[in-house]
Write a protein that holds these residues in place. Structure first.
Motif, PDB file in Angstrom:
ATOM      1  N   ASP A  83       0.821  -1.210   0.000  1.00 61.50           N
ATOM      2  CA  ASP A  83       0.000   0.000   0.000  1.00 61.50           C
ATOM      3  C   ASP A  83       0.859   1.266   0.000  1.00 61.50           C
ATOM      4  O   ASP A  83       0.485   2.281  -0.605  1.00 61.50           O
ATOM      5  CB  ASP A  83      -0.939   0.010   1.207  1.00 61.50           C
ATOM      6  N   THR A  85       1.907   1.748  -3.534  1.00 62.15           N
ATOM      7  CA  THR A  85       0.767   2.227  -4.313  1.00 62.15           C
ATOM      8  C   THR A  85       0.563   3.721  -4.129  1.00 62.15           C
ATOM      9  O   THR A  85       0.401   4.472  -5.106  1.00 62.15           O
ATOM     10  CB  THR A  85      -0.511   1.484  -3.895  1.00 62.15           C
ATOM     11  N   LEU A  86       0.564   4.174  -2.880  1.00 64.52           N
ATOM     12  CA  LEU A  86       0.310   5.586  -2.593  1.00 64.52           C
ATOM     13  C   LEU A  86       1.447   6.470  -3.096  1.00 64.52           C
ATOM     14  O   LEU A  86       1.202   7.546  -3.662  1.00 64.52           O
ATOM     15  CB  LEU A  86       0.107   5.781  -1.091  1.00 64.52           C
ATOM     16  N   LEU A 101      -6.927   4.307  -7.866  1.00 62.71           N
ATOM     17  CA  LEU A 101      -5.923   5.352  -8.097  1.00 62.71           C
ATOM     18  C   LEU A 101      -5.390   5.313  -9.519  1.00 62.71           C
ATOM     19  O   LEU A 101      -5.021   6.355 -10.069  1.00 62.71           O
ATOM     20  CB  LEU A 101      -4.778   5.207  -7.085  1.00 62.71           C
ATOM     21  N   LEU A 112      -7.629  -0.066  -3.822  1.00 60.97           N
ATOM     22  CA  LEU A 112      -6.859   1.178  -3.815  1.00 60.97           C
ATOM     23  C   LEU A 112      -6.039   1.305  -5.088  1.00 60.97           C
ATOM     24  O   LEU A 112      -6.003   2.379  -5.719  1.00 60.97           O
ATOM     25  CB  LEU A 112      -5.946   1.209  -2.590  1.00 60.97           C
ATOM     26  N   ASP A 113      -5.397   0.233  -5.482  1.00 61.99           N
ATOM     27  CA  ASP A 113      -4.542   0.239  -6.663  1.00 61.99           C
ATOM     28  C   ASP A 113      -5.330   0.603  -7.915  1.00 61.99           C
ATOM     29  O   ASP A 113      -4.934   1.487  -8.689  1.00 61.99           O
ATOM     30  CB  ASP A 113      -3.897  -1.143  -6.810  1.00 61.99           C
ATOM     31  N   ALA A 138      -8.654  -4.764  -0.139  1.00 63.04           N
ATOM     32  CA  ALA A 138      -8.474  -3.329   0.102  1.00 63.04           C
ATOM     33  C   ALA A 138      -7.332  -2.774  -0.742  1.00 63.04           C
ATOM     34  O   ALA A 138      -7.448  -1.702  -1.346  1.00 63.04           O
ATOM     35  CB  ALA A 138      -8.204  -3.075   1.594  1.00 63.04           C
TER      36      ALA A 138
END
Length: 211
Positions: free
Chosen positions: A29, A32-33, A89, A85-86, A81
């Motif tokens: 994560d 990813t962010l 975005l 998110l991936d 989750a």
């Protein structure tokens, strides 16, 4: 269309890179962010017509998009989750790149950028809608074992999108033409996914009714 072949080439180096990140206790994560934040830099860079720098952050974003999945598989920490998110975005990033070209030269690029965003809505909605139905019906992923969600094959997938973005940055003066061509390909993908998804689900419903 090209993802099933490109995956064979990119997965081994991504896996090795992911193994190095594990030693530093970096999570999928976090990758990813960070990749998303880096990718968003393409928007102001493109608006300022800094196409070389924009291409650099676009490629870095795509690299990190591959690394986060490889890291999740390497650490066996794949999650719904993280997959959500991936993918969410990714769609924001794609739209930001197109918006950047529209801002770079509104008179020449805005209409083509609008058409491409319209086409992205089709590919994105068909992608996610079928993923929901696939999960409901327990449809397996025969071709895309490295993806967080099942989705139907198409003419334009991740590899083609990266190549299109590279072409946009290398030949920004031809963005309008290139964007229209890619938009048409995306619309074809949308049509084939809608037809294929509908037929697949109809077939499942018919089998269930017959049984």
């Amino acid at each position: 269309m090209l993802d099933r072949w490109s995956m064979r080439w990119v997965q081994p180096p991504l896996t090795r890179f992911a193994a190095a990140l594990v030693k530093r206790r970096i999570t999928p994560d976090q990758v990813t962010l960070l990749g998303f934040v880096i990718g968003l830099l393409a928007l102001p860079l493109l608006a300022m017509q800094a196409y070389g720098a924009a291409l650099g952050v676009i490629l870095l974003n795509r690299l990190m998009d591959g690394v986060d999945g490889a890291l999740a598989r390497h650490t066996q920490t794949s999650s719904d989750a993280g997959g959500f998110l991936d993918i969410a975005l990714d769609f924001v990033f794609y739209a930001a790149v197109v918006l950047g070209f529209a801002l770079a030269n509104p008179n020449a690029n805005a209409l083509a950028a609008t058409l491409l965003l319209f086409a992205f809505m089709g590919t994105g909605s068909s992608f996610l809608a079928f993923a929901i139905m696939a999960a409901k019906h327990d449809i397996e992923r025969p071709h895309f074992t490295h993806k967080a969600f099942f989705y139907l094959d198409g003419l334009t997938e991740g590899t083609e999108t990266i190549l299109a973005f590279v072409a946009f940055c290398v030949w920004p003066q031809h963005f309008a033409l290139l964007a229209i061509v890619f938009a048409v390909a995306c619309l074809i993908t949308t049509a084939t996914r809608l037809w294929g998804g509908y037929r697949t689900l109809k077939h499942l419903e018919s089998k269930r009714t017959a049984s």
